[in-house]
Design a protein around this motif. Structure first.
Motif, PDB file in Angstrom:
ATOM      1  N   ILE A  23      -5.033  25.051 -18.372  1.00  0.00           N
ATOM      2  CA  ILE A  23      -4.980  24.215 -19.576  1.00  0.00           C
ATOM      3  C   ILE A  23      -5.065  22.742 -19.204  1.00  0.00           C
ATOM      4  CG2 ILE A  23      -3.485  23.457 -21.475  1.00  0.00           C
ATOM      5  CD1 ILE A  23      -2.541  26.440 -21.619  1.00  0.00           C
ATOM      6  N   LYS A  24      -4.314  22.324 -18.184  1.00  0.00           N
ATOM      7  CA  LYS A  24      -4.352  20.922 -17.747  1.00  0.00           C
ATOM      8  C   LYS A  24      -5.751  20.526 -17.284  1.00  0.00           C
ATOM      9  CE  LYS A  24       0.468  20.561 -16.367  1.00  0.00           C
ATOM     10  NZ  LYS A  24       1.405  20.392 -15.252  1.00  0.00           N
ATOM     11  N   TYR A  25      -6.385  21.381 -16.483  1.00  0.00           N
ATOM     12  CA  TYR A  25      -7.732  21.070 -16.015  1.00  0.00           C
ATOM     13  C   TYR A  25      -8.748  21.161 -17.146  1.00  0.00           C
ATOM     14  CZ  TYR A  25      -6.340  20.523 -11.196  1.00  0.00           C
ATOM     15  OH  TYR A  25      -5.762  20.046 -10.050  1.00  0.00           O
ATOM     16  N   GLY A  26      -8.508  22.037 -18.109  1.00  0.00           N
ATOM     17  CA  GLY A  26      -9.385  22.117 -19.271  1.00  0.00           C
ATOM     18  C   GLY A  26      -9.332  20.839 -20.096  1.00  0.00           C
ATOM     19  N   ILE A  27      -8.137  20.318 -20.286  1.00  0.00           N
ATOM     20  CA  ILE A  27      -7.977  19.053 -21.007  1.00  0.00           C
ATOM     21  C   ILE A  27      -8.659  17.926 -20.237  1.00  0.00           C
ATOM     22  CG2 ILE A  27      -6.285  17.316 -21.738  1.00  0.00           C
ATOM     23  CD1 ILE A  27      -4.411  19.748 -22.399  1.00  0.00           C
ATOM     24  N   ALA A  28      -8.448  17.894 -18.916  1.00  0.00           N
ATOM     25  CA  ALA A  28      -9.095  16.870 -18.082  1.00  0.00           C
ATOM     26  C   ALA A  28     -10.615  16.982 -18.191  1.00  0.00           C
ATOM     27  CB  ALA A  28      -8.649  17.013 -16.625  1.00  0.00           C
ATOM     28  N   PHE A  29     -11.130  18.213 -18.162  1.00  0.00           N
ATOM     29  CA  PHE A  29     -12.573  18.436 -18.269  1.00  0.00           C
ATOM     30  C   PHE A  29     -13.114  17.896 -19.586  1.00  0.00           C
ATOM     31  CE2 PHE A  29     -16.069  21.070 -19.847  1.00  0.00           C
ATOM     32  CZ  PHE A  29     -17.018  20.813 -18.873  1.00  0.00           C
ATOM     33  N   VAL A  30     -12.462  18.216 -20.690  1.00  0.00           N
ATOM     34  CA  VAL A  30     -12.929  17.772 -22.005  1.00  0.00           C
ATOM     35  C   VAL A  30     -12.889  16.245 -22.104  1.00  0.00           C
ATOM     36  CG1 VAL A  30     -12.407  17.797 -24.485  1.00  0.00           C
ATOM     37  CG2 VAL A  30     -12.383  19.932 -23.177  1.00  0.00           C
ATOM     38  N   LEU A  31     -11.809  15.636 -21.617  1.00  0.00           N
ATOM     39  CA  LEU A  31     -11.706  14.170 -21.655  1.00  0.00           C
ATOM     40  C   LEU A  31     -12.788  13.517 -20.796  1.00  0.00           C
ATOM     41  CD1 LEU A  31      -7.841  13.630 -21.518  1.00  0.00           C
ATOM     42  CD2 LEU A  31      -9.380  13.197 -23.445  1.00  0.00           C
ATOM     43  N   LEU A  32     -12.990  14.036 -19.602  1.00  0.00           N
ATOM     44  CA  LEU A  32     -14.020  13.475 -18.724  1.00  0.00           C
ATOM     45  C   LEU A  32     -15.420  13.679 -19.302  1.00  0.00           C
ATOM     46  CD1 LEU A  32     -12.548  14.511 -15.283  1.00  0.00           C
ATOM     47  CD2 LEU A  32     -12.945  12.163 -16.058  1.00  0.00           C
ATOM     48  N   LEU A  33     -15.656  14.830 -19.912  1.00  0.00           N
ATOM     49  CA  LEU A  33     -16.953  15.074 -20.544  1.00  0.00           C
ATOM     50  C   LEU A  33     -17.191  14.068 -21.670  1.00  0.00           C
ATOM     51  CD1 LEU A  33     -19.500  16.808 -20.706  1.00  0.00           C
ATOM     52  CD2 LEU A  33     -18.250  18.325 -22.253  1.00  0.00           C
ATOM     53  N   PHE A  34     -16.163  13.825 -22.461  1.00  0.00           N
ATOM     54  CA  PHE A  34     -16.256  12.847 -23.545  1.00  0.00           C
ATOM     55  C   PHE A  34     -16.579  11.465 -22.979  1.00  0.00           C
ATOM     56  CE2 PHE A  34     -14.167   9.691 -26.303  1.00  0.00           C
ATOM     57  CZ  PHE A  34     -14.884   9.899 -27.469  1.00  0.00           C
ATOM     58  N   ILE A  35     -15.873  11.070 -21.923  1.00  0.00           N
ATOM     59  CA  ILE A  35     -16.114   9.767 -21.295  1.00  0.00           C
ATOM     60  C   ILE A  35     -17.538   9.684 -20.756  1.00  0.00           C
ATOM     61  CG2 ILE A  35     -15.475   8.308 -19.319  1.00  0.00           C
ATOM     62  CD1 ILE A  35     -12.546   9.314 -19.791  1.00  0.00           C
ATOM     63  N   GLU A  36     -17.999  10.740 -20.111  1.00  0.00           N
ATOM     64  CA  GLU A  36     -19.355  10.754 -19.567  1.00  0.00           C
ATOM     65  C   GLU A  36     -20.398  10.630 -20.674  1.00  0.00           C
ATOM     66  OE1 GLU A  36     -20.713  10.614 -16.609  1.00  0.00           O
ATOM     67  OE2 GLU A  36     -19.012  10.955 -15.305  1.00  0.00           O
ATOM     68  N   VAL A  37     -20.184  11.304 -21.793  1.00  0.00           N
ATOM     69  CA  VAL A  37     -21.130  11.217 -22.911  1.00  0.00           C
ATOM     70  C   VAL A  37     -21.141   9.799 -23.473  1.00  0.00           C
ATOM     71  CG1 VAL A  37     -21.587  11.989 -25.282  1.00  0.00           C
ATOM     72  CG2 VAL A  37     -21.074  13.669 -23.485  1.00  0.00           C
ATOM     73  N   ILE A  38     -19.966   9.205 -23.626  1.00  0.00           N
ATOM     74  CA  ILE A  38     -19.875   7.825 -24.123  1.00  0.00           C
ATOM     75  C   ILE A  38     -20.613   6.881 -23.180  1.00  0.00           C
ATOM     76  CG2 ILE A  38     -18.286   5.888 -24.574  1.00  0.00           C
ATOM     77  CD1 ILE A  38     -18.334   8.088 -26.766  1.00  0.00           C
ATOM     78  N   ILE A  39     -20.391   7.052 -21.876  1.00  0.00           N
ATOM     79  CA  ILE A  39     -21.085   6.209 -20.892  1.00  0.00           C
ATOM     80  C   ILE A  39     -22.593   6.400 -21.005  1.00  0.00           C
ATOM     81  CG2 ILE A  39     -21.518   5.908 -18.407  1.00  0.00           C
ATOM     82  CD1 ILE A  39     -18.505   6.418 -17.962  1.00  0.00           C
ATOM     83  N   ALA A  40     -23.042   7.645 -21.094  1.00  0.00           N
ATOM     84  CA  ALA A  40     -24.484   7.927 -21.151  1.00  0.00           C
ATOM     85  C   ALA A  40     -25.132   7.353 -22.410  1.00  0.00           C
ATOM     86  CB  ALA A  40     -24.719   9.430 -21.076  1.00  0.00           C
ATOM     87  N   LEU A  41     -24.423   7.415 -23.522  1.00  0.00           N
ATOM     88  CA  LEU A  41     -25.016   6.983 -24.785  1.00  0.00           C
ATOM     89  C   LEU A  41     -24.873   5.494 -25.072  1.00  0.00           C
ATOM     90  CD1 LEU A  41     -23.930   9.911 -27.141  1.00  0.00           C
ATOM     91  CD2 LEU A  41     -26.185   9.521 -26.120  1.00  0.00           C
ATOM     92  N   TYR A  42     -23.760   4.896 -24.653  1.00  0.00           N
ATOM     93  CA  TYR A  42     -23.460   3.545 -25.113  1.00  0.00           C
ATOM     94  C   TYR A  42     -23.317   2.488 -24.033  1.00  0.00           C
ATOM     95  CZ  TYR A  42     -22.562   6.104 -29.388  1.00  0.00           C
ATOM     96  OH  TYR A  42     -22.699   6.924 -30.481  1.00  0.00           O
ATOM     97  N   VAL A  43     -23.200   2.864 -22.785  1.00  0.00           N
ATOM     98  CA  VAL A  43     -23.007   1.864 -21.735  1.00  0.00           C
ATOM     99  C   VAL A  43     -24.330   1.675 -21.004  1.00  0.00           C
ATOM    100  CG1 VAL A  43     -21.710   1.251 -19.665  1.00  0.00           C
ATOM    101  CG2 VAL A  43     -20.573   2.507 -21.506  1.00  0.00           C
ATOM    102  N   HIS A  44     -24.823   0.473 -21.042  1.00  0.00           N
ATOM    103  CA  HIS A  44     -26.106   0.173 -20.407  1.00  0.00           C
ATOM    104  C   HIS A  44     -25.952  -1.056 -19.505  1.00  0.00           C
ATOM    105  CE1 HIS A  44     -27.874   3.127 -23.043  1.00  0.00           C
ATOM    106  NE2 HIS A  44     -27.297   2.530 -24.068  1.00  0.00           N
ATOM    107  N   ASP A  45     -25.015  -0.975 -18.588  1.00  0.00           N
ATOM    108  CA  ASP A  45     -24.754  -2.090 -17.694  1.00  0.00           C
ATOM    109  C   ASP A  45     -25.236  -1.756 -16.280  1.00  0.00           C
ATOM    110  OD1 ASP A  45     -22.903  -0.208 -16.897  1.00  0.00           O
ATOM    111  OD2 ASP A  45     -21.272  -1.627 -16.698  1.00  0.00           O
ATOM    112  N   SER A  46     -24.872  -2.588 -15.333  1.00  0.00           N
ATOM    113  CA  SER A  46     -25.326  -2.362 -13.957  1.00  0.00           C
ATOM    114  C   SER A  46     -24.200  -1.889 -13.038  1.00  0.00           C
ATOM    115  CB  SER A  46     -25.940  -3.653 -13.400  1.00  0.00           C
ATOM    116  OG  SER A  46     -24.975  -4.690 -13.405  1.00  0.00           O
ATOM    117  N   PHE A  47     -23.041  -1.533 -13.616  1.00  0.00           N
ATOM    118  CA  PHE A  47     -21.961  -1.037 -12.768  1.00  0.00           C
ATOM    119  C   PHE A  47     -21.360   0.271 -13.277  1.00  0.00           C
ATOM    120  CE2 PHE A  47     -17.512  -0.746 -11.418  1.00  0.00           C
ATOM    121  CZ  PHE A  47     -17.704  -0.702 -10.045  1.00  0.00           C
ATOM    122  N   VAL A  48     -20.840   0.267 -14.501  1.00  0.00           N
ATOM    123  CA  VAL A  48     -20.131   1.448 -15.015  1.00  0.00           C
ATOM    124  C   VAL A  48     -21.064   2.649 -15.084  1.00  0.00           C
ATOM    125  CG1 VAL A  48     -18.922   2.457 -16.990  1.00  0.00           C
ATOM    126  CG2 VAL A  48     -18.394   0.131 -16.266  1.00  0.00           C
TER     127      VAL A  48
END
Length: 132
Positions: free
Chosen positions: A13-38
């Motif tokens: 359950i803990k790793y599942g929650i971590a997975f979902v949160l990280l997936l959400f962060i990765e999607v946000i980065i892919a869709l909305y972050v267009h910088d040269s570091f993050v």
């Protein structure tokens, strides 16, 4: 249910929650972050932690070499990008698969995967020492 099964399920359950949160962060980065570091560096570092979290859902017990296996998997995918895997498979027009498999080889990505996996190893060692 035995205490050991309960503990394994809690870890899942803990790793599942971590997975979902990280997936959400990765999607946000892919869709909305267009910088040269993050996007190019932090995103690549987080993706190995995402894969690790997913694997720990399946294998909740300590797997000493799992960070290494995740690194080898990620580096292998990166090497396949060098050989234009997306085009070899004929899925170059599929945006989703191009994002998931990647389409551009970059040695810096492998370095980011290494940093992410080293961070995982350090965290696992700290976690195992606090239990003792």
């Amino acid at each position: 249910m035995s205490l050991q099964k309960t503990k394994r399920n809690q870890l899942r359950i803990k790793y599942g929650i971590a997975f979902v949160l990280l997936l959400f962060i990765e999607v946000i980065i892919a869709l909305y972050v267009h910088d040269s570091f993050v996007r190019p560096y932090v995103g690549d570092m987080l993706v190995v932690i995402l894969v690790y979290s997913f694997m720990r859902i399946i294998i909740p017990e300590k797997c000493r070499l799992l960070p290494l296996y995740v690194f080898l998997f990620a580096a292998g995918i990166e090497v396949l990008q060098y050989f234009k895997l997306v085009h070899l498979l004929g899925v170059g027009d599929n945006r989703f698969l191009r994002i998931v498999l990647g389409s551009v080889f970059d040695i810096k990505d492998i370095a980011c995967y290494g940093v992410g996996c080293m961070l995982l190893e350090v965290l696992e060692r700290i976690k195992s020492r606090s239990i003792l």
